[in-house]
Design a protein around this motif. Structure first.
Motif, mmCIF file in Angstrom:
data_model
loop_
_atom_site.group_PDB
_atom_site.id
_atom_site.type_symbol
_atom_site.label_atom_id
_atom_site.label_comp_id
_atom_site.label_asym_id
_atom_site.label_seq_id
_atom_site.Cartn_x
_atom_site.Cartn_y
_atom_site.Cartn_z
ATOM 1 N N SER A 578 0.821 -1.080 0.032
ATOM 2 C CA SER A 578 -0.081 0.003 -0.036
ATOM 3 C C SER A 578 0.834 1.114 -0.001
ATOM 4 N N SER A 579 0.430 2.408 -0.535
ATOM 5 C CA SER A 579 1.211 3.541 -0.609
ATOM 6 C C SER A 579 0.486 4.639 0.295
ATOM 7 N N ALA A 580 -0.620 4.569 0.776
ATOM 8 C CA ALA A 580 -1.415 5.392 1.645
ATOM 9 C C ALA A 580 -1.834 4.898 3.151
ATOM 10 N N SER A 581 -2.452 3.917 3.090
ATOM 11 C CA SER A 581 -2.807 3.465 4.219
ATOM 12 C C SER A 581 -3.115 2.166 4.267
ATOM 13 N N ILE A 616 0.132 5.395 6.450
ATOM 14 C CA ILE A 616 1.476 4.936 6.365
ATOM 15 C C ILE A 616 2.106 6.115 5.137
ATOM 16 N N SER A 617 1.666 7.016 4.702
ATOM 17 C CA SER A 617 1.989 7.529 3.508
ATOM 18 C C SER A 617 3.444 8.467 4.077
ATOM 19 N N THR A 618 3.659 8.602 5.133
ATOM 20 C CA THR A 618 5.019 9.357 5.403
ATOM 21 C C THR A 618 6.207 8.192 5.420
ATOM 22 N N LEU A 619 5.942 7.137 5.438
ATOM 23 C CA LEU A 619 6.862 6.026 5.564
ATOM 24 C C LEU A 619 7.570 5.834 4.188
ATOM 25 N N PRO A 620 8.800 5.690 4.241
ATOM 26 C CA PRO A 620 9.780 5.578 2.944
ATOM 27 C C PRO A 620 9.214 4.172 2.073
ATOM 28 N N GLN A 621 9.469 4.208 0.896
ATOM 29 C CA GLN A 621 9.000 2.921 0.109
ATOM 30 C C GLN A 621 10.069 1.875 0.812
ATOM 31 N N TRP A 625 7.420 -3.203 9.433
ATOM 32 C CA TRP A 625 6.821 -4.213 10.142
ATOM 33 C C TRP A 625 5.981 -3.344 11.257
ATOM 34 N N VAL A 626 4.904 -3.920 11.456
ATOM 35 C CA VAL A 626 3.910 -3.241 12.748
ATOM 36 C C VAL A 626 3.621 -4.386 13.629
ATOM 37 N N THR A 627 3.982 -3.966 14.942
ATOM 38 C CA THR A 627 3.527 -4.910 15.910
ATOM 39 C C THR A 627 2.248 -4.407 16.490
ATOM 40 N N VAL A 628 1.412 -5.436 16.383
ATOM 41 C CA VAL A 628 0.052 -5.324 16.915
ATOM 42 C C VAL A 628 -0.400 -5.785 18.361
ATOM 43 N N LYS A 629 -0.849 -4.937 19.158
ATOM 44 C CA LYS A 629 -0.968 -5.319 20.404
ATOM 45 C C LYS A 629 -2.679 -5.648 20.699
ATOM 46 N N THR A 630 -2.782 -6.544 21.250
ATOM 47 C CA THR A 630 -4.288 -7.219 21.673
ATOM 48 C C THR A 630 -4.391 -7.458 23.144
ATOM 49 N N ASP A 631 -5.504 -7.636 23.516
ATOM 50 C CA ASP A 631 -5.951 -8.121 24.692
ATOM 51 C C ASP A 631 -5.430 -9.522 24.719
ATOM 52 N N ALA A 632 -5.371 -10.271 23.665
ATOM 53 C CA ALA A 632 -4.714 -11.681 23.584
ATOM 54 C C ALA A 632 -3.266 -12.052 23.386
ATOM 55 N N GLY A 633 -2.675 -10.912 23.248
ATOM 56 C CA GLY A 633 -1.275 -10.824 23.015
ATOM 57 C C GLY A 633 -0.839 -10.039 21.823
ATOM 58 N N GLU A 634 0.400 -10.105 21.405
ATOM 59 C CA GLU A 634 0.957 -9.411 20.357
ATOM 60 C C GLU A 634 1.175 -9.988 19.221
ATOM 61 N N LYS A 635 1.197 -9.490 17.943
ATOM 62 C CA LYS A 635 1.429 -10.118 16.633
ATOM 63 C C LYS A 635 2.223 -9.004 15.807
ATOM 64 N N THR A 636 3.557 -9.317 14.975
ATOM 65 C CA THR A 636 4.258 -8.639 14.351
ATOM 66 C C THR A 636 3.879 -9.073 12.781
ATOM 67 N N LEU A 637 3.518 -8.212 12.002
ATOM 68 C CA LEU A 637 3.229 -8.391 10.556
ATOM 69 C C LEU A 637 3.793 -7.512 9.699
ATOM 70 N N LYS A 638 4.399 -8.089 8.542
ATOM 71 C CA LYS A 638 5.238 -7.332 7.613
ATOM 72 C C LYS A 638 4.307 -7.005 6.502
ATOM 73 N N PHE A 639 4.862 -5.555 5.897
ATOM 74 C CA PHE A 639 3.880 -5.385 4.659
ATOM 75 C C PHE A 639 4.951 -4.326 3.837
ATOM 76 N N VAL A 640 4.649 -3.946 2.935
ATOM 77 C CA VAL A 640 5.418 -3.270 1.976
ATOM 78 C C VAL A 640 4.671 -1.884 1.846
ATOM 79 N N ARG A 641 5.463 -0.752 1.781
ATOM 80 C CA ARG A 641 5.039 0.450 1.430
ATOM 81 C C ARG A 641 5.493 0.859 -0.109
#
Length: 642
Positions: A578-581, A616-621, A625-641
């Motif tokens: 994604s390039s924007a959000s 995420i528009s301010t991030l460089p191409q 990674w984004v670490t998502v915190k939930t009440d059930a624990g954390e998970k790190t996900l990879k994505f491409v800007r």
């Protein structure tokens, strides 16, 4: 959609005849096969025809026509001459205006050029009378003499450019004639057929003249005549309300097959009622509908009287009856404005034959009908519904059963599937009744605008992918139980043709359980790899894609993932790249608390709260990674800007 009032008549005829779209396509291309270099004649563009009186003398045993055509036209610019399309094989003997003989010439380009006695100013009208005779041009087979059971028969088939082979006309797709009178003189033992209502029969010696009047706008290619020893019988049609009275279905059958012909045609009033309930009143109610038997394959939708091929027994197939009747709305009331838009005629007429299957035979047979269409469409990976300019000069491409008829019909169905019945059928009624389209011409954008207005949906993406471009999607769908009462469905897609990188579509998925449970879902698939978390009141044991055959697709798969599930694995990030959000979706029962973004060096770059939609528009191409915190624990996900 099911109309119980139809069933008593319809069930008796259900399943008796197989659909033969190939023969329909072949007959509708017949007169054009060697003529597709023809284009709308610019020399006929300076006037508008308002009336024809067509007087033909013919004998079905002789390949010859004598005609007198009286034409009233209105000048669109100042005119010193008027030009008509007419084959050089026919010889014009005289041209008159107000009883005064006019000079004329027959140009080598199959034109009749008439010199007017004085300049006709723009907006003024004039009437000319043309007398001619000769054997029509046989090359396009627009005028045919043959035999049935040893008896001579004559018929015409002018689509798309054959009318000029047997009468002086203006053949294009921009000028409908307001009304016509047709007078056919033939040996008195024969019965003559033409458009509109029969007005009279006059016998003089051994000759009989039959007069027909048609009072609705009509293009030249839909004007037709037929002559032989027909047996004539009439049925009653129409819904029969005060606003919608009954009208006749007049049938002309070869005597030797009359009984079988009558049995097959008996279904027509019920099909007419179905179409009227869906698309509005039969467009030519003040006159008639009917069928005239011919010896050629398939059928042709001449306005108010379709010319039809019967099987060896003399019966018409139900699908042929439905297709040609459907054309009275799509093709005759509203006519495609160019041959690039031929699907507006053929695709919708063919879909109407499918609606008959749906309403007569029920949902299972309708699924089979759609599946047969899909199987044919996907025999090749490419091919668009809409024609290119060069394709519109190729008769085989114009009347392609795979693309114009079958893909056109399935695209119509997918529009219905996407928009829903109410918006789809309302949009089509609006299209048929729009003041600028009704009894006139339409292009594909005209249909799109009417469907958008009725549905409130933007259809640019759909029309671009499914009509103007090529191919179809190939889906890989996986489902996974993610805990009590929930399942995750992941949709991946490839496409069969490079012209469409991704088809945005509502995707039908059926989830099944061990106890016979079933849940049908429609998932709005807008990005590749998209995941959906759905409430399912049973444990999923298997998954089906496209069970109702509502999408054109091939080689698609749907599987159930049996892996061990961790609630955190149900976190979904999309779109990626994604390039924007991006959006982070969590299943029911899990509370999203925060999202922290990191670059490739492990440095935190952004931190957001629990709203789930992140800029995420301010991030460089590049990779992040984004670490998502939930009440059930954390998970790190990879994505491409990107």
């Amino acid at each position: 959609m099911k109309n119980n009032l139809l069933l008593a008549t319809l069930l008796a005829c259900a399943g008796l005849w197989a659909q033969d779209v190939e023969s329909v396509a072949e007959s509708e291309m017949k007169s054009a096969e060697s003529l597709m270099a023809f284009a709308a004649n610019p020399n006929t563009a300076n006037y508008d025809i308002t009336y024809h009186k067509l007087e033909f003398t013919v004998d079905p045993a002789v390949y010859f026509i004598t005609g007198k055509v009286t034409t009233t036209f209105t000048a669109l610019a100042t005119m010193n001459t008027v030009t008509f399309d007419l084959t050089n094989d026919l010889t014009v003997s005289s041209v008159k205006k107000d009883g005064v003989t006019l000079a004329f010439s027959q140009a080598s380009a199959n034109e009749l050029v008439i010199t007017l006695p004085s300049a006709l100013p723009s907006g003024a009208s004039a009437t000319v009378e043309i007398n001619y005779s000769g054997p029509p041009d046989f090359g396009e087979q627009a005028f045919i003499t043959s035999q049935h059971n040893g008896t001579p028969v004559l018929w015409t088939l002018s689509e798309p450019f054959g009318a000029k082979d047997w009468w002086p006309c203006k053949q294009d797709l921009n000028d409908k004639i307001n009304s016509i009178d047709v007078h056919i003189t033939a040996p008195s033992q024969y019965t003559s057929v033409s458009n509109g209502l029969e007005q009279s029969q006059t016998v003089v010696g051994t000759q009989k003249t039959t007069h027909f009047h048609h009072g609705y706008p009509i293009p030249a290619y839909l004007i037709a005549i037929a002559v032989t020893n027909y047996s004539v019988y009439t049925l009653q049609a129409g819904l029969g309300t005060s606003e919608s009275p009954f009208f006749p279905i007049v049938n002309y059958a070869f005597p030797e097959t009359l009984t079988a012909n009558q049995a097959s045609v008996a279904v027509t009033p019920a099909i007419m009622n179905l179409f009227e309930s869906l698309f509005g009143p039969y467009p030519f109610r003040n006159e008639k509908y009917g069928h005239a038997q011919w010896s050629y394959g398939g059928g042709m939708e001449h306005t108010t009287v379709s010319f039809m091929a019967a099987g060896g027994s003399g019966a018409y197939s139900r699908s042929l009856i439905a297709h040609e009747l459907g054309h009275q709305w799509f093709g005759n009331k509203v006519t495609c404005g160019s041959w690039r838009d031929i699907w507006l005629n053929e695709g919708f007429a063919e879909y109407m034959s499918g609606l008959v299957v749906e309403n007569i035979d029920g949902p299972t047979q309708f699924v089979n009908w759609k599946n047969a269409k899909i199987d044919n469409i996907t025999t090749q990976p490419g091919g668009a519904v809409y024609l290119t300019e060069s394709e519109a000069t190729n008769v085989n491409r114009i009347f392609s059963s795979r693309l114009t008829y079958n893909k056109g019909a399935m695209v119509a169905h997918m529009l219905r599937y996407k928009l829903g019945d109410d918006a789809f059928f309302q949009g089509l009624q609006n299209y048929l009744n729009a003041p600028n389209l009704s009894y006139a011409y339409a292009l594909t954008p005209d249909l799109q605008s009417q469907l958008e207005a009725a549905s409130g949906q933007d259809l640019d993406e759909f029309f671009n992918d499914w009509i103007y471009k090529q191919g179809y999607p190939i889906y890989d769908i996986t489902a996974q139980n993610i805990g009590p009462g929930q399942a995750r469905i992941t949709i991946n897609q490839e496409t069969s043709h490079f012209s469409v990188p991704f088809f945005e579509m509502p995707v039908p998925v059926r989830l099944l359980g061990a106890g016979g449970q079933q849940l049908d879902l429609v998932l709005n698939n807008t990005v590749n790899g998209q995941q959906f978390i759905e409430n399912v009141p049973f444990a999923v044991t298997s998954v089906l894609f496209n069970p109702g055959k509502d999408i054109i697709s091939k080689n698609s798969s749907a599987t159930l993932s049996a892996g061990t599930f961790d609630l955190r694995d149900a976190l979904v990030l999309y779109p990626n790249p994604s390039s924007a959000s991006i959006t982070i979706q969590v299943p029911n029962g899990i509370i999203l608390e925060s999202a922290t973004f990191y670059n490739a060096l492990g440095q935190a770059t952004l931190k957001y709260g629990a709203d789930g939609n992140y800029d995420i528009s301010t991030l460089p191409q590049g990779i992040h990674w984004v670490t998502v915190k939930t009440d059930a624990g954390e998970k790190t996900l990879k994505f491409v800007r990107n």
